[in-house]
Design an enzyme around this catalytic site. Structure first.
Site: not given
Ligand code: SAJ
Length: 421
Positions: A218, A272
């Protein structure tokens, strides 16, 4: 022994949907939370968090008498612990943040008195390596009359496993059912019983490993995403310096069959991705150099955006010498931590907007279509149309769907998501 009653401890973004999902498969579910407001809300068949389709599931489960919420644990056949695992505030600047396991400890001590022979305890909270063994130790200290897998392996009275949640906020109800599940039992029997439990509603594959590997899996997923976003954020700053459009650059590079660069932004938010990498760094600080550096790059990105706003303001005033900073209106588009959600917790967009409101002497507007109010006197929440007619400097912080249609002819634009090119 099959699972007739399932208890979910922690009724937040993961625990409540999980509890509702078991109830939707006709299991009797007891949800436990220390927050009386959450418990009362759920018992009315309502929800205290925002997640698509969850309201219907919870309402049906409560109406059918399959889900009830309580503040103190009751006997059950399986306990799933889904409590927060934040990090402790650093004592000195630059210290590596340490995981805070107090909520897991409290949950373990709360369920220990109601445990009985044959029960299964699963830790779902994202946790540092070793946390599941630590939880089993807390349970065993509280219940010397029962045996646990760390001493009795396959024949233990209580089975213990780590099965990390991996669902994406906003898609929790679908992903809970469809995603594969990593099942890390402290013994083979612990894993097999956990698979049996999750198969109540999981359609994805339940893949068995040990508890430590499940914990690390994870953390690895979220750290991998953090490192990749840091790469994109670093590129955005390099490209700005070299006068190259980073969005065009990434789309060109991504045409290579083996390249898939993520998107830069104002920083990394949420509970996360900006937290979990620290759980690896704090365990192995000498080795986790890349993961630590990525955290640093992503954490610094909001400061870089704020500096860009200061530069735009200075340029605006130079071009309009009759005006002072007080006459200049800055609008921040988006406050949530990612697009098309209303969650403002750990949001770089919100932090940047607050920082601008703190240094800027003129009006600061915020446009956030997913919320109704903001509790800051120096930030005015307005509609897109109001902002377009009043604003001098536009700062795009979140790529909400509504913002993609905006066409701007203004000169002073800071677009951190590349949607207004
Ligand atoms: N972000 C970027 N650029 C990108 C993708 C995301 O700047 O290309 C930023 C987003 O704007 C945000 C942050 O990253 O601020 C996180 O967003 P996210 O959509 O990547 O992830 P979370 O935090 O909503 O959810 C993540 C997920 N993990 C992965 O995709 C590996 C989810 O599957 C997990 O269950 C969750 O963390 C968790 O609970 O750990």
């Amino acid at each position: 022994m099959s699972f007739e009653t399932i208890s979910v401890v922690g009724l937040g973004y993961i625990g409540l949907p999980t509890a509702a999902m078991f109830a939707s498969r006709k299991k009797k579910v007891i949800g436990v939370d220390v927050n009386q407001h959450a418990v009362d809300t759920i018992n009315r068949g309502e929800i205290h968090i925002v997640e698509p389709d969850l309201d219907m599931l919870v309402s049906a489960a409560v109406q059918q008498g399959l889900l009830k919420a309580v503040t103190a644990p009751e006997a059950a056949d399986a306990f799933l612990i889904a409590v927060p695992t934040p990090f402790l505030p650093s004592e000195n600047a630059g210290d590596i943040p340490k995981p805070d396991l107090r909520y897991i400890e409290a949950a373990s001590k709360a369920i220990a008195p109601v445990l009985k022979k044959g029960d299964l305890v699963i830790l779902e909270s994202t946790s540092p390596v070793g946390a599941t063994e630590q939880m089993a130790e807390w349970l065993s200290e509280a219940r010397s009359d029962l045996t646990f897998p760390q001493t009795h392996g396959e024949s233990a009275d209580i089975n213990v496993a780590h099965c990390p949640e991996r669902v994406l906020p906003g898609h929790v109800v679908t992903e809970l059912v469809q995603n594969d599940r990593v099942i890390g039992g402290m013994s083979k029997r612990c894993s097999e019983r956990s698979v049996e439990l999750y198969k109540t509603f999981v359609m994805g594959e339940c893949v068995i490993t040990n508890a430590r590997t499940a914990e690390m899996a994870k953390l690895t997923e979220n750290s991998c995403r953090d490192v990749q976003i840091a790469f994109a954020n670093e590129l955005s700053m390099i490209c700005d310096e070299l006068d190259i459009d980073v969005w065009e650059l990434i789309s060109l590079a991504n045409r290579h069959p083996r390249i898939n660069i993520l998107q830069p932004g104002p920083g990394v938010g949420g509970h996360c991705i900006a937290v979990d990498p620290w759980f690896i760094v704090s365990k192995t600080p000498e080795l986790a150099k890349l993961i630590k550096t990525a955290r640093g790059v992503n954490d610094k990105k909001p400061e870089w955006v704020i500096d860009k706003v200061k530069i735009a303001l200075a340029e605006f005033l130079q071009a309009n010498p009759t005006k002072t900073a007080q006459d200049v209106t800055i609008a921040c588009y988006g406050l949530a931590f990612k697009p098309d959600i209303d969650d403002l917790r750990e949001s770089p967009a919100l932090d940047i907007t607050k920082a601008i409101a703190d240094f800027h002497k003129g009006q600061v507007l915020a446009i956030e279509p997913n919320i109704d109010s903001i509790d800051r006197e120096n930030i005015k929440l307005v509609t897109i149309d109001e902002s377009l007619s009043e604003t001098d400097i536009h700062v795009l912080l979140v790529d909400h769907t509504q913002f993609k249609k905006i066409k701007l002819n203004d000169e002073y634009i800071i677009d951190t998501k590349g949607i207004w090119k």
